[in-house]
Design an enzyme around this catalytic site. Structure first.
Site, PDB file in Angstrom:
ATOM      1  N   ASP A   1       0.966  -1.438   0.019  1.00  0.00           N
ATOM      2  CA  ASP A   1      -0.034  -0.025  -0.216  1.00  0.00           C
ATOM      3  C   ASP A   1       0.901   1.192  -0.018  1.00  0.00           C
ATOM      4  O   ASP A   1       1.337   1.783   0.958  1.00  0.00           O
ATOM      5  CB  ASP A   1      -0.950   0.010   1.134  1.00  0.00           C
ATOM      6  CG  ASP A   1      -2.104   1.106   1.368  1.00  0.00           C
ATOM      7  OD1 ASP A   1      -1.798   1.831   0.259  1.00  0.00           O
ATOM      8  OD2 ASP A   1      -2.697   1.091   1.917  1.00  0.00           O
TER       9      ASP A   1
ATOM     10  N   ARG B   1       3.737   4.742   4.938  1.00  0.00           N
ATOM     11  CA  ARG B   1       3.424   3.712   4.413  1.00  0.00           C
ATOM     12  C   ARG B   1       4.550   2.677   3.715  1.00  0.00           C
ATOM     13  O   ARG B   1       4.576   1.357   3.665  1.00  0.00           O
ATOM     14  CB  ARG B   1       2.365   3.716   3.477  1.00  0.00           C
ATOM     15  CG  ARG B   1       0.847   4.208   4.361  1.00  0.00           C
ATOM     16  CD  ARG B   1      -0.302   4.108   3.452  1.00  0.00           C
ATOM     17  NE  ARG B   1      -1.541   3.823   3.876  1.00  0.00           N
ATOM     18  CZ  ARG B   1      -2.538   4.294   3.550  1.00  0.00           C
ATOM     19  NH1 ARG B   1      -2.904   4.781   2.550  1.00  0.00           N
ATOM     20  NH2 ARG B   1      -3.807   3.799   4.355  1.00  0.00           N
TER      21      ARG B   1
ATOM     22  N   HIS C   1      -1.789   0.931  -5.718  1.00  0.00           N
ATOM     23  CA  HIS C   1      -2.359   1.927  -6.313  1.00  0.00           C
ATOM     24  C   HIS C   1      -2.071   3.215  -5.566  1.00  0.00           C
ATOM     25  O   HIS C   1      -1.194   3.219  -4.781  1.00  0.00           O
ATOM     26  CB  HIS C   1      -4.004   1.738  -6.007  1.00  0.00           C
ATOM     27  CG  HIS C   1      -4.371   2.072  -4.713  1.00  0.00           C
ATOM     28  ND1 HIS C   1      -4.230   1.254  -3.592  1.00  0.00           N
ATOM     29  CD2 HIS C   1      -5.149   3.103  -4.322  1.00  0.00           C
ATOM     30  CE1 HIS C   1      -4.672   1.723  -2.587  1.00  0.00           C
ATOM     31  NE2 HIS C   1      -5.316   2.973  -2.595  1.00  0.00           N
TER      32      HIS C   1
ATOM     33  N   GLY D   1      -3.633   6.835  -5.275  1.00  0.00           N
ATOM     34  CA  GLY D   1      -4.863   7.757  -5.459  1.00  0.00           C
ATOM     35  C   GLY D   1      -5.726   7.042  -6.396  1.00  0.00           C
ATOM     36  O   GLY D   1      -5.743   5.989  -6.647  1.00  0.00           O
TER      37      GLY D   1
ATOM     38  N   ARG E   1      -4.188   1.328 -10.592  1.00  0.00           N
ATOM     39  CA  ARG E   1      -5.629   2.025 -11.014  1.00  0.00           C
ATOM     40  C   ARG E   1      -5.636   2.821 -12.261  1.00  0.00           C
ATOM     41  O   ARG E   1      -6.557   3.311 -12.558  1.00  0.00           O
ATOM     42  CB  ARG E   1      -6.085   2.868  -9.680  1.00  0.00           C
ATOM     43  CG  ARG E   1      -6.580   1.921  -8.731  1.00  0.00           C
ATOM     44  CD  ARG E   1      -7.324   2.612  -7.723  1.00  0.00           C
ATOM     45  NE  ARG E   1      -7.724   1.876  -6.585  1.00  0.00           N
ATOM     46  CZ  ARG E   1      -7.913   2.379  -5.467  1.00  0.00           C
ATOM     47  NH1 ARG E   1      -8.239   3.577  -5.165  1.00  0.00           N
ATOM     48  NH2 ARG E   1      -8.212   1.352  -4.153  1.00  0.00           N
TER      49      ARG E   1
ATOM     50  N   ARG F   1     -10.383  -4.028   0.300  1.00  0.00           N
ATOM     51  CA  ARG F   1     -10.763  -4.066  -0.901  1.00  0.00           C
ATOM     52  C   ARG F   1     -10.811  -5.322  -1.869  1.00  0.00           C
ATOM     53  O   ARG F   1      -9.798  -6.015  -1.885  1.00  0.00           O
ATOM     54  CB  ARG F   1     -10.307  -2.791  -1.733  1.00  0.00           C
ATOM     55  CG  ARG F   1     -10.077  -1.665  -1.193  1.00  0.00           C
ATOM     56  CD  ARG F   1     -11.292  -0.949  -1.591  1.00  0.00           C
ATOM     57  NE  ARG F   1     -11.244   0.394  -0.752  1.00  0.00           N
ATOM     58  CZ  ARG F   1     -12.345   0.891  -0.277  1.00  0.00           C
ATOM     59  NH1 ARG F   1     -13.689   0.285  -0.203  1.00  0.00           N
ATOM     60  NH2 ARG F   1     -12.435   2.128   0.313  1.00  0.00           N
TER      61      ARG F   1
ATOM     62  N   LYS G   1     -19.427  10.496  13.792  1.00  0.00           N
ATOM     63  CA  LYS G   1     -20.546   9.845  13.288  1.00  0.00           C
ATOM     64  C   LYS G   1     -21.052   8.523  14.059  1.00  0.00           C
ATOM     65  O   LYS G   1     -20.150   7.707  14.120  1.00  0.00           O
ATOM     66  CB  LYS G   1     -20.930   9.829  11.996  1.00  0.00           C
ATOM     67  CG  LYS G   1     -20.885  10.929  11.111  1.00  0.00           C
ATOM     68  CD  LYS G   1     -21.079  10.738   9.747  1.00  0.00           C
ATOM     69  CE  LYS G   1     -21.710  12.110   9.093  1.00  0.00           C
ATOM     70  NZ  LYS G   1     -21.543  11.800   7.552  1.00  0.00           N
TER      71      LYS G   1
ATOM     72  N   GLY H   1     -20.574  21.003  22.444  1.00  0.00           N
ATOM     73  CA  GLY H   1     -19.582  20.287  22.864  1.00  0.00           C
ATOM     74  C   GLY H   1     -18.493  19.990  22.036  1.00  0.00           C
ATOM     75  O   GLY H   1     -18.745  19.724  20.858  1.00  0.00           O
TER      76      GLY H   1
ATOM     77  N   GLY I   1      -7.821   6.554  10.801  1.00  0.00           N
ATOM     78  CA  GLY I   1      -7.242   7.638  10.479  1.00  0.00           C
ATOM     79  C   GLY I   1      -6.941   8.742  11.403  1.00  0.00           C
ATOM     80  O   GLY I   1      -5.900   9.218  11.859  1.00  0.00           O
TER      81      GLY I   1
ATOM     82  N   GLY J   1     -10.168   2.014   6.898  1.00  0.00           N
ATOM     83  CA  GLY J   1     -11.043   1.452   6.633  1.00  0.00           C
ATOM     84  C   GLY J   1     -10.960  -0.261   6.836  1.00  0.00           C
ATOM     85  O   GLY J   1     -11.730  -0.734   7.303  1.00  0.00           O
TER      86      GLY J   1
ATOM     87  N   TRP K   1      -7.151 -44.892  17.379  1.00  0.00           N
ATOM     88  CA  TRP K   1      -6.746 -45.663  18.312  1.00  0.00           C
ATOM     89  C   TRP K   1      -7.186 -47.322  17.880  1.00  0.00           C
ATOM     90  O   TRP K   1      -6.864 -48.240  18.645  1.00  0.00           O
ATOM     91  CB  TRP K   1      -7.507 -45.485  19.828  1.00  0.00           C
ATOM     92  CG  TRP K   1      -7.092 -44.004  20.144  1.00  0.00           C
ATOM     93  CD1 TRP K   1      -6.269 -43.207  19.593  1.00  0.00           C
ATOM     94  CD2 TRP K   1      -7.756 -43.537  21.297  1.00  0.00           C
ATOM     95  NE1 TRP K   1      -6.237 -41.947  20.357  1.00  0.00           N
ATOM     96  CE2 TRP K   1      -7.087 -42.337  21.412  1.00  0.00           C
ATOM     97  CE3 TRP K   1      -8.689 -43.914  22.431  1.00  0.00           C
ATOM     98  CZ2 TRP K   1      -7.388 -41.308  22.583  1.00  0.00           C
ATOM     99  CZ3 TRP K   1      -8.779 -43.149  23.423  1.00  0.00           C
ATOM    100  CH2 TRP K   1      -8.239 -41.635  23.516  1.00  0.00           C
TER     101      TRP K   1
ATOM    102  N   GLY L   1      -1.775 -43.829  13.871  1.00  0.00           N
ATOM    103  CA  GLY L   1      -2.204 -44.997  14.461  1.00  0.00           C
ATOM    104  C   GLY L   1      -1.526 -45.425  15.522  1.00  0.00           C
ATOM    105  O   GLY L   1      -1.393 -44.784  16.748  1.00  0.00           O
TER     106      GLY L   1
HETATM  107  P1  13P Z   1       0.123 -46.194  11.709  1.00  0.00           P
HETATM  108  O1  13P Z   1       0.423 -44.794  12.285  1.00  0.00           O
HETATM  109  O2  13P Z   1       0.480 -47.193  13.009  1.00  0.00           O
HETATM  110  O3  13P Z   1       1.237 -46.831  10.762  1.00  0.00           O
HETATM  111  O4  13P Z   1      -1.470 -46.300  11.227  1.00  0.00           O
HETATM  112  C1  13P Z   1      -1.886 -45.383  10.328  1.00  0.00           C
HETATM  113  C2  13P Z   1      -3.145 -45.603  10.305  1.00  0.00           C
HETATM  114  O5  13P Z   1      -3.615 -46.405   9.829  1.00  0.00           O
HETATM  115  C3  13P Z   1      -3.913 -44.543  11.023  1.00  0.00           C
HETATM  116  O6  13P Z   1      -5.451 -44.628  10.471  1.00  0.00           O
END
Ligand code: 13P
Length: 671
Positions: free
Chosen positions: A21, A36, A60, A62, A141, A178, A225, A320, A381, A404, A432, A655
């Site tokens: 800018d 700037r 840009h 202006g 621009r 913008r 305002k 005021g 500003g 802005g 897991w 895994g």
């Molecule tokens: P690992 O990380 O044990 O190789 O497993 C990967 C996996 O299948 C995760 O869904």
């Protein structure tokens, strides 16, 4: 989603196109204030120091067409002749800005100006420059496409600007609100778009004010305002413990409360709005601080004699102009309680010395707060001009370069120039599999809640069905999502041994893993069955991780891409673009799962890039940019960072290493 910055990309030998800018005040071809330009220097130096081949800057300056029209009309009115070329040369040409930049950069880089004939067709010129050159393009621009309403016109200029860079850097915070060719559209046509260091600083200070401020938050909002500040008041109310309302707009609020405001500035059509804001503040428990005394004048003039008015009510003959001492004492008390202060707009007519005291005192109070460790942010500003006038800019945590743009960010709006720099979020998931009793699952979940607290990425734990309820209760309120490893093709019915999406919903599951290689290869699930589950899970509002990947035999026969293509395409068949936003793809080469063999980062990256390309063909470039693609297969602490550093690897499906907090946490917190 986090913005991606220059710190996340490799610049060596790359051509960079950067929006800055440099819309600086000019007089007769001379830069009048280079704040700037100075603000962009750190990013320019960073990119050059990191070995960029060329750095092309665009900005840009202006608005040539509109400004010239106005100047011409004025000249005609004053009976003077109007010389278009001279006018444009003095105010809108980039050559003097390029020269000024060269002075500021000194020996750090050579700056060349690309010429006055626009931005199109400069590629050969740019490519012929010596390595490390900074090239300044002519004012963007001068092209009517820059500010076009029609996306096609915007894209035309954006595409040609994109030819100058392998990487787009946006450091133009002041223009980030913008939606224009050089600020946003260009991102569609370059492989990588990131934020510059100035943009990063602006976003890092301003965005948390709205999303997650360090509390208590005190907002000081002034200016003439109410109408221009309604959205920001409403947005700040959500988090502020106190909202200090000053300046001309305060009188609309005082009138709404039935106070006498004399001849003070007022927007009668905003009285109802003011009442609504006062009401909303009550509901949010935010204190509204309005002036209780004033410094007045009989007319709006620098030479007017200041009249102290010790009460909140102002007589008919006065207006005021500034806040009085009792009000300032109140400000001091409120500010002393803040841990974050955001200030936008002066509390009096500070341009006139006789009425500058209130704004000056606010500047001092905010500066003092900074020295006590309070986060202090000044935007807009006029308040920036005020802190400069009182010599206190360097005493603030952050003074925004955007008027802005900073206001819109505080309003909680999404700014086009920032959005294009957002990167995909890393998503680290633990699968897991068929391990752990409920007690063991609970123990792991508890450890993860602790160890991943404050972690920067998106996390998932997917226990066995039997442990979902136990783990879900522990993860509640944490930053870890709850996953399931599979679901049935049907909502309910005669499906012995299966688990339905309705049952998973009932358990509070967020994400379902589908098409895992063990499901495909051991339990013989085919693409059609997986696709049916995908559709059902998405229809019930779940996020889904779709796993794809080839076997060793398939890889050795050179079929890796073909397999991933089939599994991705068939898995996503009939899934809408809106639903795709809830899909993560996990590339899990079967030969790497549980074998200790990890795909090399380059091999994995190649397939990830291929999959992203497929998504681009199926759903378009934007969907491809946003989809998260995890890698899975023997991910461990030792290889996580290397894998995640690859351009198209956005997370991991883990895994074996997800079964202990000690092995999963370092992956989840990789850096
Ligand atoms: P690992 O990380 O044990 O190789 O497993 C990967 C996996 O299948 C995760 O869904």
């Amino acid at each position: 989603m986090m913005i991606k910055t220059v710190k996340t990309v490799e610049f060596k030998d790359k051509r960079v196109i950067m929006r800055v800018d440099f819309n600086v005040p000019m007089k007769d071809g001379v830069v009048q204030d280079d704040t700037r330009i100075a603000a962009a220097i750190p990013t320019i130096k960073y990119i050059i120091a990191h070995g960029a081949k060329t750095l092309t800057l665009m900005s840009h300056l202006g608005d040539p067409a509109k400004d010239a029209e106005k100047a011409k009309a004025k000249a005609e009115k004053d009976g003077k002749t109007f010389d278009y070329d001279k006018y444009i040369k003095g105010k809108h040409r980039m050559a003097p800005v390029a020269a000024h930049l060269q002075k500021k950069l000194g020996k750090a880089a050579v700056v060349v100006f690309a010429g006055e004939d626009g931005c199109f067709g400069k590629k050969a010129f740019i490519d012929s420059q010596k390595p490390g050159t900074v090239i300044m393009l002519e004012n963007t621009r001068f092209h009517k496409e820059e500010t076009a309403k029609d996306a096609k016109d915007l894209d035309k200029l954006a595409k040609s600007l994109a030819e100058y860079g392998d990487i787009f850097v946006n450091d133009a915070f002041g223009t980030a609100h913008r939606d224009q060719a050089s600020t946003a559209s260009i991102a569609k046509f370059v492989p990588v778009s990131v934020a510059g260091l100035l943009m990063e600083k602006e976003v890092n200070y301003l965005e948390p004010v709205v999303t997650n401020p360090v509390k208590p938050l005190v907002a000081i909002i002034g200016g003439a305002k109410v109408s221009s500040k309604i959205a920001v008041l409403e947005s700040l109310l959500k988090n502020a413990s106190a909202l200090v309302i000053g300046g001309g707009m305060a009188f609309t609020f005082l009138k709404a409360q039935g106070k006498k405001i004399g001849k003070s500035l007022v927007e009668d059509d905003q009285i109802d709005t003011a009442k609504k804001i006062l009401e909303a503040a009550k509901k949010c428990g935010a204190e509204i601080v309005l002036p209780v005394d004033h410094v007045c004048a009989d007319k709006f003039d620098a030479a007017s004699k200041p009249v102290a008015v010790a009460s909140v009510n102002i007589s008919d003959k006065l207006m005021g102009m500034d806040v009085g001492p009792k009000t300032l004492a109140k400000y001091k008390e409120v500010i002393s309680k803040a841990k974050t202060i955001v200030w936008n707009g002066p509390v009096g007519v500070f341009e006139y010395d006789a009425f500058a005291k209130g704004t000056g005192e606010v500047a001092k109070l905010v500066a003092e707060a900074t020295s006590r460790g309070v986060i202090t942010i000044v935007g807009g500003g006029d308040s920036v001009a005020a802190v400069n006038k009182f010599g206190l800019a360097s005493k603030m945590s952050h003074v925004s370069t955007g008027g802005g743009a900073s206001l819109e960010l505080l309003e909680g709006k999404k700014l086009p120039g920032i959005e294009v720099t957002r990167g995909r979020e890393y998503f680290i998931a633990g699968n897991w599999k068929m391990h752990k009793t409920r007690a063991e699952s609970a123990e792991l979940a508890k450890a993860l809640v602790k160890s991943l607290k404050g972690g920067k990425h998106k996390y998932l734990a997917a226990p066995s069905f039997t442990s979902i309820e136990t783990v879900g209760a522990i993860l509640k309120g944490s930053n870890i999502l709850l996953g399931a490893q599979n679901c049935s093709t049907d909502e309910q019915g005669a499906h012995t041994g299966e688990v339905s999406v309705l049952q998973l919903k009932d358990l509070g599951v967020d994400v379902i893993i589908l098409g895992h290689s063990e499901r495909r290869h051991v339990y013989k699930e085919d693409d059609a069955l997986i696709n049916k589950k995908m559709k059902l899970a998405l229809a019930h509002g779940f996020e889904v991780i779709l796993c794809v990947g080839e076997t060793l035999d398939e890889r050795e026969k050179g079929k890796a891409e073909a397999i991933c293509k089939r599994q991705t395409e068939k898995g996503l068949e009939g899934i809408s673009a809106a639903d795709l936003a809830k899909v993560t793809i996990a590339y899990e080469p079967v030969w790497a799962i549980g074998t200790g063999k990890t795909a090399t980062p380059d091999d994995a990256q190649a397939i990830h890039k291929f999959i992203r390309g497929l998504i681009a063909k199926l759903y378009g470039a934007e969907a491809a940019r946003m989809i998260v693609i995890q890698y899975g297969g023997s991910v461990k602490a030792e290889n996580a960072a290397q894998l995640m550093a690859m351009e198209d690897i956005d997370g991991a499906l883990v895994g074996g290493a997800s079964l202990k907090a000690e092995t999963f946490t370092p992956i989840a917190k990789f850096s």
